[in-house]
Design a protein around this motif. Structure first.
Motif, short mmCIF file in Angstrom:
data_model
loop_
_atom_site.label_atom_id
_atom_site.label_comp_id
_atom_site.label_asym_id
_atom_site.label_seq_id
_atom_site.Cartn_x
_atom_site.Cartn_y
_atom_site.Cartn_z
N ASP A 1 4.06 -2.60 -3.82
CA ASP A 1 3.41 -3.57 -2.93
C ASP A 1 3.28 -2.99 -1.53
O ASP A 1 2.23 -3.13 -0.89
CB ASP A 1 4.21 -4.86 -2.90
N TYR A 2 4.34 -2.32 -1.07
CA TYR A 2 4.26 -1.65 0.24
C TYR A 2 3.17 -0.58 0.23
O TYR A 2 2.42 -0.43 1.19
CB TYR A 2 5.60 -1.02 0.60
N ALA A 3 3.09 0.16 -0.88
CA ALA A 3 2.07 1.21 -0.99
C ALA A 3 0.67 0.61 -0.97
O ALA A 3 -0.24 1.13 -0.30
CB ALA A 3 2.28 2.02 -2.27
N GLY A 4 0.49 -0.50 -1.70
CA GLY A 4 -0.81 -1.15 -1.72
C GLY A 4 -1.20 -1.68 -0.36
O GLY A 4 -2.35 -1.54 0.07
N GLN A 5 -0.24 -2.31 0.32
CA GLN A 5 -0.52 -2.80 1.66
C GLN A 5 -0.84 -1.64 2.60
O GLN A 5 -1.66 -1.77 3.51
CB GLN A 5 0.67 -3.60 2.18
N GLY A 6 -0.19 -0.50 2.36
CA GLY A 6 -0.47 0.68 3.18
C GLY A 6 -1.89 1.17 2.99
O GLY A 6 -2.56 1.57 3.97
N LEU A 7 -2.38 1.15 1.73
CA LEU A 7 -3.77 1.56 1.47
C LEU A 7 -4.75 0.65 2.20
O LEU A 7 -5.70 1.11 2.85
CB LEU A 7 -4.05 1.54 -0.03
N GLN B 1 -7.15 -3.67 -4.67
CA GLN B 1 -5.93 -3.95 -3.90
C GLN B 1 -6.26 -4.72 -2.63
O GLN B 1 -5.54 -5.66 -2.26
CB GLN B 1 -5.23 -2.63 -3.56
N ASP B 2 -7.33 -4.35 -1.95
CA ASP B 2 -7.76 -5.09 -0.76
C ASP B 2 -8.05 -6.56 -1.11
O ASP B 2 -7.67 -7.47 -0.38
CB ASP B 2 -9.02 -4.46 -0.16
N LEU B 3 -8.76 -6.76 -2.22
CA LEU B 3 -9.08 -8.12 -2.63
C LEU B 3 -7.81 -8.93 -2.90
O LEU B 3 -7.75 -10.12 -2.60
CB LEU B 3 -9.97 -8.09 -3.88
N ALA B 4 -6.80 -8.26 -3.46
CA ALA B 4 -5.56 -8.96 -3.79
C ALA B 4 -4.74 -9.29 -2.54
O ALA B 4 -4.09 -10.34 -2.48
CB ALA B 4 -4.72 -8.11 -4.75
N THR B 5 -4.77 -8.40 -1.54
CA THR B 5 -3.91 -8.59 -0.38
C THR B 5 -4.57 -9.39 0.74
O THR B 5 -3.90 -10.15 1.44
CB THR B 5 -3.46 -7.22 0.19
N GLN B 6 -5.89 -9.23 0.92
CA GLN B 6 -6.53 -9.92 2.04
C GLN B 6 -7.77 -10.71 1.64
O GLN B 6 -8.39 -11.36 2.49
CB GLN B 6 -6.88 -8.92 3.15
#
Length: 627
Positions: A278-284, A325-330
């Motif tokens: 999750d940290y890696a995805g948020q980092g991307l 990942q962007d769609l999932a996080t933001q």
């Protein structure tokens, strides 16, 4: 016996040339090639293999050392595996890190990509309706359709579990159970909260509850729509599963292996894999936003200019996990904003070709290609049939995409869902950034591509008359033979095929066809000497041999999307149905369905003359062979 000895000699020479059995990780074959995955490429002597009698050429692609044999490849493969003891089957890619990463991403995402695109389009259409009639958003009809559109994305880990398990050679049903457990943590109440109400694990942790596993604190994240956590969890599952399979007694293995695997992997994911990924995805996502923050104009121009180039070379797959990942996080991805200009610019260039060309067949292709690229964002017909084929219009479209992409990115435009960029799905960008700038940028991209193509022009294909060719089967007249087209579609010169073996003529002369119908027919009468799901070799009584190869590198599909209608050794007449195939499925799996018709043995004929051009139907004349 003589034939067997010949194949054994070819196999022995090839085996020696690739560095011996110890240098072979795995080997398989398609209709024409031995496909080696080598342990050490430097130990292989490419020149020596190419010099082997019976070898046509060597191609290195996708991390594979491909030895092109021709129609007798199955015999050589049988001789090689019978005497060497090398591992058979796919052994993955031995290419560079980028090649391996793209190969991994495509194998995991492509099987369900069209489902994501279809549901994303539904969400975009719902957004339009709500803008026009806001009250519709309060109805149960809207709620049902929105649930339909959003469910696949929310439960994406289940789809990823299925494809990742196939990739990592793990049990798919255990992987689905694993994904279900992760999603369960955010959806089903299992633990009492402060007021006694049942909460999900995620809700309990968010409410300040002390969530631990044997006293170890658990950092609970949301696994809905998650990408990286489930992929890494299934990767770990594969190793743990194989460990328990090895140590458990056979009588207990079938039910204890899944139990122990899930008992280990689910907590391991909650404790470590999930939070770290999750940290890696948020980092991307943060990295993309940071880059856009520095200069959205430059970022948008680069994506607008080169997106279709990325598509041609398959590099665009590297962006898919970042977008998801962007769609999932933001809830949106800034990468997607400029893509509408990049895609729709191709429709502008294709429209100009449609108006400007004097070639009837090219006009017939450019018209429908313009419509499909503009409305649905499906650019393959426009690119491969029109703009890239003529070269300059493709460049003009890239220029338009750069300008339009820069404008869209400057306005902060982005798509809310996973959609294929097109005019219909432009509504997915209505709520993020400046929608007016998205419309201006996309419109300018189309106009620039159209105007440059109309004014600067291109080298047109030779004009053709309007007389329709008479459909015929393969016929023989004196010392001349006419070979029919195996499929309907856009006929291309063999040199235009993006495969060195075919385009170089090393396999023999012929033509290529971008198929429009998923049916293949025998181009000549004769005996089927090779029958694979995607390739067919036919030998006529006069010594003529032809190969029909459906798609490029489609051997890697393992027969999926193909339904052969014939068997090896069977006699066929020209025009008989030999195969049915799913063009959309082949494309969705990441493969090019371009079909190649090759004369592999000319027999007594001395000249092969292509006679087909443009859009043609199956069984129409393709090649004239002159004695």
């Amino acid at each position: 016996m003589a034939s067997a000895s010949k194949y054994e000699k070819v196999a022995a020479d090839v085996l020696r040339g690739v560095g011996g059995p110890s240098n072979i990780r795995s080997v398989t074959h398609c209709a024409t090639r031995l496909r080696f995955v080598l342990n050490d490429r430097d130990k292989a002597d490419k020149a020596a293999v190419e010099a082997t009698q019976g070898v046509i050429t060597v191609v290195e692609a996708g991390g594979q050392f491909q030895v092109v044999i021709g129609n007798t490849v199955a015999n050589v493969y049988e001789a090689l595996t019978a005497t060497s003891g090398v591992a058979t089957g796919e052994g993955g890619s031995s290419g560079g890190l980028l090649a391996k990463a793209i190969d991994l991403i495509t194998s995991i995402f492509t099987p369900f990509l069209w489902v994501l695109a279809g549901t994303g389009l539904l969400k975009a259409l719902l957004a339009v309706v709500v803008k026009i009639t806001p009250s519709f958003a309060t109805t149960s009809t809207y709620a049902i359709w929105f649930t339909t559109a959003d469910a696949v994305f929310q439960f994406l880990p289940i789809l990823l579990a299925i494809t990742a398990a196939k990739r990592f050679k793990a049990n798919q049903f255990v992987a689905v159970a694993l994904a279900g457990a992760l999603i369960y943590s955010s959806t089903i109440g299992v633990i009492a909260g402060p007021d006694g109400a049942s909460l999900t694990l995620k809700g309990f942790a968010d409410a300040g509850g002390s969530l631990t596993f044997f006293g170890i604190p658990v950092v609970m994240i949301s696994y809905l729509s998650g990408v990286i956590p489930i992929i890494l969890a299934v990767w770990a599952q594969g190793y743990i599963e194989r460990f328990f399979t090895t140590i458990l007694p056979e009588a207990l293995r079938n039910f204890l292996t899944p139990m122990f695997t899930l008992m280990v992997v689910v907590p391991l994911t909650f404790l470590a894999i999930g939070p770290l990924s999750d940290y890696a995805g948020q980092g991307l996502s943060a990295a993309v936003n940071w880059f856009w923050g520095l200069s959205p104009v430059i970022g948008g121009a680069l994506m607008g200019a080169f997106w279709q180039v990325f598509v041609i070379f398959g590099v665009h797959w590297g962006f898919i996990p970042v977008i998801v990942q962007d769609l999932a996080t933001q809830g949106y991805s800034l990468i997607t904003g400029p893509l509408f200009a990049a895609v729709l610019a191709q429709s502008g260039a294709a429209a100009a070709v449609f108006l400007k060309t004097r070639n009837r067949q090219l006009k017939e292709v450019a018209g429908p290609a313009t419509i499909s690229a503009f409305l649905a964002g499906v650019t393959e017909p426009a690119i491969y049939g029109v703009t890239l084929r003529l070269k300059k219009p493709f460049i003009y479209a890239c220029i338009g995409g750069a300008v339009g992409g820069a404008i869209a990115a400057a306005g902060g435009s982005a798509a809310e869902g996973f959609v294929l960029p097109g005019a219909i799905t432009l509504t997915a960008t209505m709520n993020i950034g400046n929608f007016a700038m998205q419309l201006i940028g996309t419109g300018l991209a189309i106009v620039i591509a159209f105007v440059l193509t109309m004014t600067l022009g291109f080298t047109d294909l030779p004009a053709t008359d309007s007389a329709e060719a008479t459909p015929v089967d393969a016929t023989v007249s004196g010392d001349e033979v006419t070979v029919g087209l195996p499929v309907s579609g856009q006929v291309l010169a063999l040199s235009e095929v993006p495969d060195k073996v075919f385009s170089s003529g090393a396999m023999g002369p012929g033509v290529a066809i971008v198929p429009t119908e998923g049916k293949a027919y025998a181009p000549i009468s004769g005996t089927l000497v090779t029958v694979m799901p995607h390739a067919f070799g036919i030998r006529a009584d006069n010594g003529l041999e032809v190969l029909v190869h459906i798609g490029l590198d489609t051997v890697e599909l393992g027969g999926e999307h193909f339904t052969p209608q014939v068997q090896a050794g069977q006699r066929v007449s020209a025009g008989d149905l030999i195969d049915e195939f799913d063009i959309a499925g082949i494309r969705a799996a990441g493969f090019d369905p371009t079909t190649v018709l090759i004369v592999t043995q000319q027999g007594a004929f001395t000249q092969v003359v292509p006679v087909a051009a443009g859009q043609r139907g199956a069984r129409e004349p393709a090649l004239d062979l002159v004695g």
